[in-house]
Design a protein around this motif. Structure first.
Motif, PDB file in Angstrom:
ATOM      1  N   PHE A  83       1.098  -1.213  -0.177  1.00  0.00           N
ATOM      2  CA  PHE A  83       0.227  -0.476  -0.159  1.00  0.00           C
ATOM      3  C   PHE A  83       1.050   1.705  -0.230  1.00  0.00           C
ATOM      4  O   PHE A  83       1.661   1.964   0.756  1.00  0.00           O
ATOM      5  CB  PHE A  83      -1.128   0.311   1.190  1.00  0.00           C
ATOM      6  N   HIS A  85       0.318   4.517  -0.424  1.00  0.00           N
ATOM      7  CA  HIS A  85       0.395   5.976   0.713  1.00  0.00           C
ATOM      8  C   HIS A  85       0.991   7.102  -0.424  1.00  0.00           C
ATOM      9  O   HIS A  85       1.824   7.044  -0.192  1.00  0.00           O
ATOM     10  CB  HIS A  85       0.061   6.206   1.582  1.00  0.00           C
ATOM     11  N   THR A  86       0.084   8.286  -0.603  1.00  0.00           N
ATOM     12  CA  THR A  86       0.070   9.601  -1.038  1.00  0.00           C
ATOM     13  C   THR A  86      -0.553  10.321  -1.030  1.00  0.00           C
ATOM     14  O   THR A  86      -1.449  10.863  -0.735  1.00  0.00           O
ATOM     15  CB  THR A  86      -0.365   9.600  -2.442  1.00  0.00           C
ATOM     16  N   ASP A  87       0.172  11.573  -0.736  1.00  0.00           N
ATOM     17  CA  ASP A  87      -0.599  13.105  -0.564  1.00  0.00           C
ATOM     18  C   ASP A  87      -0.868  13.449  -1.988  1.00  0.00           C
ATOM     19  O   ASP A  87      -1.419  15.080  -1.596  1.00  0.00           O
ATOM     20  CB  ASP A  87       0.514  14.242   0.557  1.00  0.00           C
ATOM     21  N   GLY A 113     -10.754   6.501   0.606  1.00  0.00           N
ATOM     22  CA  GLY A 113     -10.077   7.382   0.154  1.00  0.00           C
ATOM     23  C   GLY A 113      -9.976   7.872  -1.685  1.00  0.00           C
ATOM     24  O   GLY A 113     -10.730   6.306  -1.888  1.00  0.00           O
ATOM     25  N   VAL A 115      -7.974   5.287  -4.532  1.00  0.00           N
ATOM     26  CA  VAL A 115      -7.852   4.525  -4.556  1.00  0.00           C
ATOM     27  C   VAL A 115      -7.478   3.954  -6.461  1.00  0.00           C
ATOM     28  O   VAL A 115      -8.646   4.091  -6.494  1.00  0.00           O
ATOM     29  CB  VAL A 115      -8.331   3.466  -3.551  1.00  0.00           C
ATOM     30  N   LEU A 129      -3.387   4.822  -2.869  1.00  0.00           N
ATOM     31  CA  LEU A 129      -3.944   5.239  -2.247  1.00  0.00           C
ATOM     32  C   LEU A 129      -3.442   6.787  -1.279  1.00  0.00           C
ATOM     33  O   LEU A 129      -3.567   6.812  -0.601  1.00  0.00           O
ATOM     34  CB  LEU A 129      -3.940   4.629  -0.594  1.00  0.00           C
ATOM     35  N   GLN A 130      -4.612   7.667  -1.434  1.00  0.00           N
ATOM     36  CA  GLN A 130      -4.259   9.466  -0.871  1.00  0.00           C
ATOM     37  C   GLN A 130      -5.671   8.723   0.456  1.00  0.00           C
ATOM     38  O   GLN A 130      -6.869   9.014  -0.245  1.00  0.00           O
ATOM     39  CB  GLN A 130      -4.464  10.255  -1.669  1.00  0.00           C
ATOM     40  N   PRO A 131      -5.717   8.627   1.312  1.00  0.00           N
ATOM     41  CA  PRO A 131      -6.526   8.172   2.440  1.00  0.00           C
ATOM     42  C   PRO A 131      -7.588   9.231   2.557  1.00  0.00           C
ATOM     43  O   PRO A 131      -6.505  10.815   2.495  1.00  0.00           O
ATOM     44  CB  PRO A 131      -5.608   8.630   4.370  1.00  0.00           C
TER      45      PRO A 131
END
Length: 135
Positions: A83, A85-87, A113, A115, A129-131
């Protein structure tokens, strides 16, 4: 404080894997050290140069025998096992597509988010994924 620092990803070739993770996914090469047995200690992690320590790093471990070669690209039995994660989902999705990353679906916007599932050069499945912001 405790955290998972490194996870091993079994690969076919060190240099091929380094190129994919650094060029296509934008990871940075943290370490590439020859070992006495002819193997190498190769660590990559998300983030650009000067942004170390942003999360769990990957040890890119070249398969040493037939049992390990059989796991390359299928370390989680076809499930998403990693997974990222990205901003900035749009930025990273666009850059990764331009770099030739294979996406297995169209981006989705879920309650948790934004995805999209992609695969690495060996076929392991990942989520970009950007939560969603937390309340």
């Amino acid at each position: 404080m405790r955290h998972v620092a490194l996870v091993t990803l079994v690969v076919d070739d060190y240099d091929e894997a380094i190129r994919f993770y650094t060029e296509a996914l934008g990871f940075r090469l943290v370490q590439d050290t020859p070992r006495p047995d002819g193997s190498r200690w190769v660590v990559v992690e998300p983030g650009a140069e000067g942004q170390g320590g942003q999360g769990t790093g990957l040890v890119l471990g070249r398969a040493k025998d037939e049992a390990q070669r059989a796991r390359v690209g299928d370390q989680t039995g076809g499930r998403v096992g990693f997974f990222l994660h990205t901003d900035d989902f749009a930025r990273d999705y666009t850059r990764m597509r331009a770099a030739g990353v294979t996406f297995l679906e169209e981006p989705r916007h879920e309650p948790y988010g934004s995805v999209v599932v992609f695969q690495d050069l060996y076929g392991n499945r990942w989520d970009l994924l950007q939560p969603a912001p937390t309340a």
